[in-house]
Design a protein around this motif. Structure first.
Motif, mmCIF file in Angstrom:
data_model
loop_
_atom_site.group_PDB
_atom_site.id
_atom_site.type_symbol
_atom_site.label_atom_id
_atom_site.label_comp_id
_atom_site.label_asym_id
_atom_site.label_seq_id
_atom_site.Cartn_x
_atom_site.Cartn_y
_atom_site.Cartn_z
ATOM 1 N N VAL A 299 0.834 -1.200 0.000
ATOM 2 C CA VAL A 299 0.000 0.000 0.000
ATOM 3 C C VAL A 299 0.876 1.259 0.000
ATOM 4 O O VAL A 299 0.589 2.241 -0.706
ATOM 5 N N PHE A 300 1.962 1.240 0.779
ATOM 6 C CA PHE A 300 2.875 2.384 0.804
ATOM 7 C C PHE A 300 3.491 2.625 -0.568
ATOM 8 O O PHE A 300 3.614 3.771 -1.030
ATOM 9 N N LEU A 301 3.865 1.552 -1.258
ATOM 10 C CA LEU A 301 4.439 1.683 -2.591
ATOM 11 C C LEU A 301 3.415 2.219 -3.585
ATOM 12 O O LEU A 301 3.747 3.025 -4.470
ATOM 13 N N ASN A 302 2.177 1.797 -3.458
ATOM 14 C CA ASN A 302 1.126 2.332 -4.337
ATOM 15 C C ASN A 302 0.939 3.827 -4.142
ATOM 16 O O ASN A 302 0.776 4.589 -5.110
ATOM 17 N N ASN A 303 0.979 4.273 -2.898
ATOM 18 C CA ASN A 303 0.861 5.712 -2.642
ATOM 19 C C ASN A 303 2.066 6.472 -3.167
ATOM 20 O O ASN A 303 1.928 7.577 -3.706
ATOM 21 N N VAL B 297 -4.477 -3.332 8.396
ATOM 22 C CA VAL B 297 -3.952 -2.416 7.377
ATOM 23 C C VAL B 297 -4.844 -1.186 7.245
ATOM 24 O O VAL B 297 -4.363 -0.046 7.214
ATOM 25 N N ASN B 298 -6.148 -1.393 7.181
ATOM 26 C CA ASN B 298 -7.060 -0.244 7.032
ATOM 27 C C ASN B 298 -7.094 0.613 8.295
ATOM 28 O O ASN B 298 -7.236 1.838 8.193
ATOM 29 N N ALA B 299 -6.960 -0.002 9.454
ATOM 30 C CA ALA B 299 -6.905 0.790 10.690
ATOM 31 C C ALA B 299 -5.633 1.644 10.722
ATOM 32 O O ALA B 299 -5.661 2.809 11.158
ATOM 33 N N SER B 300 -4.510 1.094 10.249
ATOM 34 C CA SER B 300 -3.267 1.874 10.195
ATOM 35 C C SER B 300 -3.390 3.040 9.224
ATOM 36 O O SER B 300 -2.918 4.157 9.505
ATOM 37 N N LEU B 301 -4.019 2.817 8.080
ATOM 38 C CA LEU B 301 -4.201 3.904 7.118
ATOM 39 C C LEU B 301 -5.111 4.993 7.683
ATOM 40 O O LEU B 301 -4.871 6.192 7.459
ATOM 41 N N TYR B 302 -6.140 4.593 8.383
ATOM 42 C CA TYR B 302 -7.033 5.589 9.006
ATOM 43 C C TYR B 302 -6.283 6.400 10.057
ATOM 44 O O TYR B 302 -6.495 7.610 10.198
ATOM 45 N N TRP B 303 -5.383 5.747 10.781
ATOM 46 C CA TRP B 303 -4.612 6.436 11.817
ATOM 47 C C TRP B 303 -3.614 7.422 11.203
ATOM 48 O O TRP B 303 -3.332 8.485 11.778
ATOM 49 N N LEU C 291 -6.567 -0.309 0.348
ATOM 50 C CA LEU C 291 -6.741 -1.506 -0.467
ATOM 51 C C LEU C 291 -8.020 -1.391 -1.289
ATOM 52 O O LEU C 291 -9.092 -1.099 -0.754
ATOM 53 N N THR C 292 -7.906 -1.632 -2.573
ATOM 54 C CA THR C 292 -9.080 -1.662 -3.424
ATOM 55 C C THR C 292 -9.836 -2.979 -3.231
ATOM 56 O O THR C 292 -9.379 -3.872 -2.505
ATOM 57 N N LEU C 293 -10.987 -3.080 -3.884
ATOM 58 C CA LEU C 293 -11.758 -4.318 -3.788
ATOM 59 C C LEU C 293 -10.980 -5.493 -4.370
ATOM 60 O O LEU C 293 -10.980 -6.595 -3.806
#
Length: 363
Positions: free
Chosen positions: A106-110, A302-308, A329-331
């Protein structure tokens, strides 16, 4: 003389009626009926007895197979939920092992999203030769605008380039003492294509134009960024392989302990004729539930970390006048994570069952 009674074979004092001789003869010569010669239509259907072979069609087999798999899957999940603490610990270990490569992905995608924005703002500066007249430079600008790989072109005359240099260089007063303008006319080209390789090829093609003295990619440092991205992709692949192997080991060891705990049950089932596939099936479903639960928990982490991290990233982006937001993360990525974790659970259980189940045999 006293007259004697006639001699008789009957007992004295008893009288019996005389039976005809033909009845005795008939009874003595009576034979049982011949069943082979009897009429089958006269025999009752209820009298027919014997073993019958019943055939099971394919649809019934499939229904029975589905019912058994559903029953085994539900029973395996029930056994896991019966020991919530131990199951949660196993799910947590699997989730942490999966969250590390997924988080880096996810970090690499961003990072690629940020670099693509920079790449889209990349510009190619075409420095024209001194003998090129202004009309020829403007005609070349219009011609390049019609190229499919070029999104926008802008022509800067010698006077305009000198004015911009005075504004951004900080040597405005010093440049007033020059006898003549040393700067050539420039054509600013914004590529319509992305990718450092494609843009480098476009620069080489523009460099070959007869009016161009030098073609320079203003954001050539993006090439180094792409090399860093490639290194990050390979790092994520290697880390994902190692942590996937760790997940296999964790699930394999858990299934091995489950086999040891149910050793007596396996022995009894094998004594009554159960096949290896029948004995193996509950443990395979247990591995599937472990993998699926670990994948779901990893998705949550992962989604909780991104929200944080979302609020600090927005603050940092606003400081640079950017509206950048983290993407999660996408679907498709989520489905890929769940499928991969489930397959890892199934594979780990299969390896463990193949190694340890054969050692449990009735003596």
């Amino acid at each position: 003389m006293i007259n004697k009674r006639p001699t008789s074979n009957r007992p004295s004092g008893a009288t019996f009626p005389d039976r005809p001789q033909r009845d005795a003869t008939k009874n003595a010569t009576k034979k049982p009926p011949n069943r082979l010669r009897s009429n089958p239509e006269q025999r009752s259907k209820s009298a027919v007895s014997g073993a019958q072979i019943s055939k099971v069609n394919t649809s019934d087999r499939i229904k029975a197979w589905r019912r058994h798999h559903l029953s085994v899957a539900v029973d395996s999940l029930t056994r896991l939920l019966a020991t919530p603490f131990g199951s949660l610990m196993t799910w947590a270990v699997i989730a942490i092992a999966l969250s590390l490569p997924v988080g880096l992905y996810v970090f690499l995608n961003n990072a690629q999203l940020v670099s693509s924005n920079w790449d889209g703002s990349a510009q190619i500066s075409l420095y024209l030769k001194e003998n090129v007249q202004e009309s020829a430079g403007q005609n070349l600008t219009k011609t390049l605008q019609m190229d499919g790989e070029i999104a926008e072109t802008r022509y800067l005359s010698r006077e305009q380039t000198l004015a911009e240099f005075k504004e951004f260089s900080g040597f405005g007063e010093a440049l007033d003492y020059l006898d003549e303008n040393p700067l050539p006319p420039v054509i600013i080209v914004r590529p319509a294509i992305s990718g450092i390789n494609n843009q480098t090829a476009l620069v080489g093609r523009l460099q070959a134009l007869p009016e161009v003295e030098e073609a320079q990619l203003d954001l050539a440092w993006v090439k180094r960024l792409y090399h860093i991205m490639e290194l990050g992709q390979r790092t994520i692949a290697a880390l994902g392989f190692l942590l996937g192997l760790a997940v296999l080991l964790v699930i394999g060891n858990t299934i091995r302990l489950a086999i040891e705990n149910r050793r007596q049950e396996i022995v009894v089932v094998k004594l009554i004729g159960a096949t290896d596939a029948f004995v193996r099936r509950p443990f395979l479903y247990t591995g599937i539930w472990y993998g699926l639960g670990g994948g779901l928990l990893s998705w949550v982490l992962v989604n909780a970390s991104l929200y944080w991290l979302d609020a600090p990233v927005r603050s940092l982006a606003s400081a640079y006048a950017s509206d950048f937001n983290l993407i999660g993360l996408t679907l498709q990525d989520s489905l890929l994570l769940l499928i991969a974790s489930t397959l890892l659970g199934w594979l780990g259980a299969w390896i463990a069952v193949g190694r340890h189940l054969g050692k449990v045999e009735p003596h």
